[in-house]
Design an enzyme around this catalytic site. Structure first.
Site, PDB file in Angstrom:
ATOM      1  N   ARG A  13       4.683  10.638  -5.790  1.00 51.60           N
ATOM      2  CA  ARG A  13       4.431   9.506  -4.890  1.00 51.60           C
ATOM      3  C   ARG A  13       2.947   9.246  -4.644  1.00 51.60           C
ATOM      4  NH1 ARG A  13       8.457  11.748  -0.407  1.00 51.60           N
ATOM      5  NH2 ARG A  13       8.138  13.626  -1.630  1.00 51.60           N
ATOM      6  N   THR A  77      12.083  23.285  -4.456  1.00 50.01           N
ATOM      7  CA  THR A  77      11.384  24.255  -3.590  1.00 50.01           C
ATOM      8  C   THR A  77      12.061  25.634  -3.606  1.00 50.01           C
ATOM      9  OG1 THR A  77      12.602  23.271  -1.740  1.00 50.01           O
ATOM     10  CG2 THR A  77      10.327  22.578  -2.007  1.00 50.01           C
ATOM     11  N   GLY A 138      13.395  16.583   5.880  1.00 44.93           N
ATOM     12  CA  GLY A 138      14.678  17.245   6.068  1.00 44.93           C
ATOM     13  C   GLY A 138      14.965  17.306   7.565  1.00 44.93           C
TER      14      GLY A 138
END
Ligand code: UD1
Ligand code: CA
Length: 416
Positions: A13, A77, A138
């Site tokens: 991004r 992750t 999250g």
């Protein structure tokens, strides 16, 4: 305690080729903030998981006492932490996991988090934050107040998306429980990645203790995922520093239009006018006037009561007390004494195309407008240079001389 920093991702991004964690906020890579905070907290055994352009990231890590671990393919992750399994084999204490793109978490918050983790005795603790805009993060799912899971934005239900408590991505794990849980997570999610966040549900289901502590306040929960985030992070870091200086008696005319990196000292009574850029490793004395539009670069010290005015750049230089460089000047690799006046347009020509050279300016010197000081050069005390003079090491000068011309030569004091 050992720490694992996750720094293998590309940072899609960001839309650049540079690894995300190497993008700089106020001159320092985002990853540098994380490592400096870890040093402040006193964590000594640190591993960094690297992958995308690993060579570049490893090169940056050389400045720190950090062991890089290679994640050749970035599968999420959770997968990144698995890479650290062998390195953490003998780990007894808790393992701290910190994503390399979270630069704003403060040392004091981390200490509070570590203390709470120790006290509650859980097998996994998450540092959370209550965010004004939780989008993209999250979510911390609780049932009857009890922390049960972390749900990624993409996989969350409409209802879960309304949760404002978010995961900072910073955790403390019991190493055994962590790797056991990592062995059980899958990649059955929208991204098809192995999520570290899934270990929470696994652990809870297996009867391990999990906790989330919402200790990250204000801007601490900001992750750098896009150019916009990076700009916001830079702004927040600068404002934090400015607030600290203000508490010590420094005046900032327009804090939001001023950029001050961490690692700057400024004396009380100094006024920083708008649109200044002050890099790390700069020390400015008290009762100085800086700017507007001054650029003060790393390795510079400025004495008390000195004025560095508009469009003046000072780089790797030491400037004395009561010096006046009010307009349009460049001082690079210069050692300037006290009570010196630097005229408008004066510059040190410090670079010969290959090397940088030093310019010395003695006490009480008056550098005329548009003077060029061709380094290496040393101007004795109380010398005056004429407007437009080009002073080189061949210019013979003694204390109090007046030198003029191109190249500059002394003018007889008698002739005036
Ligand atoms: C992650 C968390 C999210 C949390 C957010 C906060 C997961 C699944 N999600 O999301 O809950 O709110 O961080 O910061 O963990 N990385 C690797 N290897 C990989 C993938 C990522 O080293 O295979 C590194 C990245 O370089 C980055 C960090 O891990 O520094 C986090 O990855 P990122 O993709 O930014 O995760 P988020 O989507 O922000
Ligand atoms: Ca992130």
């Amino acid at each position: 305690m050992e720490a694992v920093i996750l720094a293998a991702g590309k940072g899609t991004r960001m839309r650049t080729e540079l690894p995300k964690v190497l993008h700089a906020a106020l001159g320092k890579p985002v990853l540098g903030y994380v490592l400096d905070t870890l040093a402040e907290v006193g964590v000594k055994r640190i591993f960094a998981v690297v992958g995308y352009k690993a060579g570049l990231v490893k090169c940056f890590l050389k400045k720190y006492n950090v062991r890089p671990l290679l994640q050749s393919e970035q599968k999420g992750t959770g997968h990144a932490v698995i890479v650290a399994k062998a390195a953490l084999k003998g780990a007894k204490g808790p393992v701290l996991v910190w994503p390399g793109d979270m630069p704003l978490v403060k040392a004091e918050t981390l200490k509070k988090f570590m203390a709470a983790h120790e006290k509650c005795g859980s097998h996994a603790s998450v540092l959370s934050a209550v965010a004004g805009c939780p989008k993209g993060y999250g979510r911390i799912v609780r049932e009857g107040g009890k922390f049960t899971a972390i749900r990624e934005e993409l996989d969350a239900t409409e209802e879960e998306r309304l949760i404002s408590e978010i995961n900072t991505g910073i955790y403390l794990f019991d190493p055994k429980a962590l790797f056991k849980a990592l062995g059980k997570i899958g990649s059955d999610n929208k991204k098809g990645e192995y999520y570290l966040t899934d270990t929470i549900e696994v652990l809870r289901e297996e009867g391990y203790g999990v906790e989330a502590f919402p200790f990250a306040c204000g801007d601490e929960g900001l992750g750098v995922n896009s150019q916009k985030d990076l700009a916001v992070a830079s702004e927040k870091i600068s404002l934090r520093e400015i607030e600290k200086h203000m508490e010590r008696g420094v005046t900032f005319v327009a804090p939001a239009q001023t950029f001050v990196a961490p690692g700057v000292r400024i004396g009380a009574g100094t006024v920083i006018n708008p649109w200044c850029w002050i890099e790390t490793d700069v020390a400015i004395g008290g009762n100085c006037k800086i700017g507007p539009f001054a650029k003060i670069r790393a390795g510079t010290t400025i004495g008390n009561m000195t004025e560095i005015g508009s469009f003046v750049e000072v780089n790797r230089s030491s400037v004395g007390k009561r010096v006046c460089a009010k307009h349009l000047a460049y001082l690079g690799d210069a050692v300037v004494g006290d009570d010196v006046n630097i005229g408008a347009g004066a510059v040190t020509a410090n670079f010969d195309g290959k090397n940088k050279h030093v310019t010395k300016v003695g006490n009480g010197v008056l550098i005329g407008s548009n003077t060029v000081l061709v380094a290496p050069v040393s101007v004795p005390p109380r010398v005056k240079t004429g407007a437009g003079a080009v002073v080189t090491r061949k210019t013979r000068m003694k204390k109090g001389d007046v030198v003029v011309g191109v190249p500059a030569r002394p003018v007889s004091q008698k002739r005036g």
